[in-house]
Design a protein around this motif. Structure first.
Motif, mmCIF file in Angstrom:
data_model
loop_
_atom_site.group_PDB
_atom_site.id
_atom_site.type_symbol
_atom_site.label_atom_id
_atom_site.label_comp_id
_atom_site.label_asym_id
_atom_site.label_seq_id
_atom_site.Cartn_x
_atom_site.Cartn_y
_atom_site.Cartn_z
ATOM 1 N N MET A 1 3.085 11.931 -43.141
ATOM 2 C CA MET A 1 4.305 12.147 -43.668
ATOM 3 C C MET A 1 5.378 12.484 -42.547
ATOM 4 O O MET A 1 6.543 11.997 -42.327
ATOM 5 C CB MET A 1 4.259 13.099 -44.598
ATOM 6 C CG MET A 1 5.599 13.317 -45.401
ATOM 7 S SD MET A 1 5.678 12.306 -46.589
ATOM 8 C CE MET A 1 6.924 12.890 -47.460
ATOM 9 N N LEU A 2 4.977 13.022 -41.695
ATOM 10 C CA LEU A 2 5.695 13.482 -40.481
ATOM 11 C C LEU A 2 6.181 12.350 -39.587
ATOM 12 O O LEU A 2 7.295 12.163 -39.066
ATOM 13 C CB LEU A 2 5.152 14.742 -39.584
ATOM 14 C CG LEU A 2 5.879 15.191 -38.402
ATOM 15 C CD1 LEU A 2 7.079 15.905 -39.138
ATOM 16 C CD2 LEU A 2 5.144 16.311 -37.663
ATOM 17 N N GLY A 3 5.389 11.424 -39.193
ATOM 18 C CA GLY A 3 5.272 10.186 -38.677
ATOM 19 C C GLY A 3 6.582 9.466 -39.171
ATOM 20 O O GLY A 3 7.269 8.760 -38.573
ATOM 21 N N LEU A 4 6.486 9.108 -40.575
ATOM 22 C CA LEU A 4 7.471 8.445 -41.458
ATOM 23 C C LEU A 4 9.146 8.974 -41.075
ATOM 24 O O LEU A 4 9.906 8.251 -40.719
ATOM 25 C CB LEU A 4 7.284 8.537 -42.825
ATOM 26 C CG LEU A 4 8.350 7.498 -43.699
ATOM 27 C CD1 LEU A 4 8.309 6.289 -43.334
ATOM 28 C CD2 LEU A 4 7.940 7.991 -45.179
ATOM 29 N N ALA A 5 9.001 10.482 -40.827
ATOM 30 C CA ALA A 5 10.281 11.108 -40.732
ATOM 31 C C ALA A 5 10.758 10.624 -39.344
ATOM 32 O O ALA A 5 12.012 10.311 -39.215
ATOM 33 C CB ALA A 5 10.172 12.586 -41.021
ATOM 34 N N ARG A 6 9.868 10.702 -38.395
ATOM 35 C CA ARG A 6 10.295 10.405 -36.947
ATOM 36 C C ARG A 6 10.656 8.703 -37.151
ATOM 37 O O ARG A 6 11.738 8.572 -36.390
ATOM 38 C CB ARG A 6 8.953 10.528 -36.081
ATOM 39 C CG ARG A 6 8.896 12.007 -35.908
ATOM 40 C CD ARG A 6 7.814 11.964 -34.651
ATOM 41 N NE ARG A 6 7.517 13.579 -34.601
ATOM 42 C CZ ARG A 6 6.440 13.997 -33.954
ATOM 43 N NH1 ARG A 6 5.401 13.276 -33.635
ATOM 44 N NH2 ARG A 6 6.192 15.260 -33.871
ATOM 45 N N VAL A 7 10.116 7.877 -37.382
ATOM 46 C CA VAL A 7 10.266 6.572 -37.487
ATOM 47 C C VAL A 7 11.672 6.344 -38.131
ATOM 48 O O VAL A 7 12.643 5.718 -37.631
ATOM 49 C CB VAL A 7 9.333 5.639 -38.222
ATOM 50 C CG1 VAL A 7 9.872 4.356 -38.234
ATOM 51 C CG2 VAL A 7 8.037 5.819 -37.338
ATOM 52 N N SER A 8 11.931 6.918 -39.368
ATOM 53 C CA SER A 8 13.157 6.955 -40.045
ATOM 54 C C SER A 8 14.370 7.564 -39.096
ATOM 55 O O SER A 8 15.449 6.965 -39.203
ATOM 56 C CB SER A 8 13.004 7.867 -41.186
ATOM 57 O OG SER A 8 14.351 7.517 -41.851
ATOM 58 N N ASN A 9 14.184 8.556 -38.673
ATOM 59 C CA ASN A 9 14.979 9.215 -37.658
ATOM 60 C C ASN A 9 15.426 8.182 -36.682
ATOM 61 O O ASN A 9 16.491 8.113 -36.138
ATOM 62 C CB ASN A 9 14.619 10.694 -37.345
ATOM 63 C CG ASN A 9 15.729 11.350 -36.359
ATOM 64 O OD1 ASN A 9 16.895 11.007 -36.569
ATOM 65 N ND2 ASN A 9 15.432 12.328 -35.662
ATOM 66 N N LYS A 10 14.487 7.760 -35.867
ATOM 67 C CA LYS A 10 14.659 6.925 -34.812
ATOM 68 C C LYS A 10 15.292 5.536 -35.138
ATOM 69 O O LYS A 10 16.331 5.126 -34.375
ATOM 70 C CB LYS A 10 13.283 6.513 -34.074
ATOM 71 C CG LYS A 10 13.560 5.640 -32.832
ATOM 72 C CD LYS A 10 12.235 5.586 -32.185
ATOM 73 C CE LYS A 10 12.248 4.655 -30.860
ATOM 74 N NZ LYS A 10 13.054 5.093 -29.700
ATOM 75 N N LEU A 11 14.902 5.066 -36.348
ATOM 76 C CA LEU A 11 15.598 4.145 -36.807
ATOM 77 C C LEU A 11 17.191 4.059 -37.100
ATOM 78 O O LEU A 11 18.215 3.475 -36.721
ATOM 79 C CB LEU A 11 15.045 3.378 -38.123
ATOM 80 C CG LEU A 11 15.814 1.968 -38.732
ATOM 81 C CD1 LEU A 11 15.593 1.093 -37.879
ATOM 82 C CD2 LEU A 11 14.971 1.837 -40.017
ATOM 83 N N ARG A 13 18.940 6.628 -35.921
ATOM 84 C CA ARG A 13 19.905 6.606 -34.477
ATOM 85 C C ARG A 13 20.049 5.329 -33.987
ATOM 86 O O ARG A 13 21.107 5.300 -33.507
ATOM 87 C CB ARG A 13 18.982 7.636 -33.561
ATOM 88 C CG ARG A 13 19.823 7.751 -32.404
ATOM 89 C CD ARG A 13 19.042 8.900 -31.332
ATOM 90 N NE ARG A 13 18.617 10.147 -32.421
ATOM 91 C CZ ARG A 13 17.666 10.939 -32.214
ATOM 92 N NH1 ARG A 13 16.671 10.635 -31.172
ATOM 93 N NH2 ARG A 13 17.292 12.166 -33.048
ATOM 94 N N ASN A 14 18.902 4.443 -33.793
ATOM 95 C CA ASN A 14 19.537 3.070 -33.337
ATOM 96 C C ASN A 14 20.459 2.464 -33.998
ATOM 97 O O ASN A 14 21.242 1.782 -33.225
ATOM 98 C CB ASN A 14 18.042 2.416 -33.134
ATOM 99 C CG ASN A 14 17.109 2.871 -32.321
ATOM 100 O OD1 ASN A 14 17.450 3.548 -31.094
ATOM 101 N ND2 ASN A 14 15.814 2.431 -32.386
ATOM 102 N N VAL A 15 20.241 2.461 -35.266
ATOM 103 C CA VAL A 15 21.428 1.795 -36.143
ATOM 104 C C VAL A 15 22.885 2.327 -35.621
ATOM 105 O O VAL A 15 24.079 1.568 -35.340
ATOM 106 C CB VAL A 15 21.217 1.861 -37.742
ATOM 107 C CG1 VAL A 15 22.532 1.280 -38.385
ATOM 108 C CG2 VAL A 15 19.890 0.911 -37.917
ATOM 109 N N MET A 16 23.177 3.683 -35.857
ATOM 110 C CA MET A 16 24.472 4.258 -35.273
ATOM 111 C C MET A 16 24.784 3.723 -33.989
ATOM 112 O O MET A 16 25.914 3.573 -33.690
ATOM 113 C CB MET A 16 24.111 5.700 -35.538
ATOM 114 C CG MET A 16 24.322 6.169 -36.903
ATOM 115 S SD MET A 16 25.585 5.571 -37.964
ATOM 116 C CE MET A 16 26.916 6.262 -37.198
ATOM 117 N N THR A 17 23.946 3.878 -33.059
ATOM 118 C CA THR A 17 24.066 3.503 -31.731
ATOM 119 C C THR A 17 24.720 2.267 -31.499
ATOM 120 O O THR A 17 25.904 1.899 -30.896
ATOM 121 C CB THR A 17 22.964 3.779 -30.673
ATOM 122 O OG1 THR A 17 22.681 4.988 -31.053
ATOM 123 C CG2 THR A 17 23.251 3.440 -29.272
#
Length: 69
Positions: A1-11, A13-17
């Motif tokens: 569950m924590l891994g999914l949150a990290r992937v979602s957060n990174k995705l 952040r990349n989209v906004m960047t």
């Protein structure tokens, strides 16, 4: 569950960047405003109308209410 949150957060952040890099206006002051600021007399007139209408509206509404029969 924590891994999914990290992937979602990174995705996210990349989209906004990428959005900021590809769709920004280059950081020129006034580039993203909805009106032109190159003509200072026109800008002054717009400012007077915009602020003047906002400041005079309560007085005009009060006058209208007082003059009603």
């Amino acid at each position: 569950m924590l891994g999914l949150a990290r992937v979602s957060n990174k995705l996210g952040r990349n989209v906004m960047t990428n959005f900021i890099r590809n769709h920004s206006h280059g950081g020129v002051p006034g580039e993203n405003l909805p009106f032109d600021i190159s003509n200072r007399y026109k800008l002054t007139a717009y400012f007077i109308v915009f602020v003047g209408s906002g400041l005079s509206a309560p007085f005009l509404i009060t006058r209208h209410q007082l003059l009603k029969k």
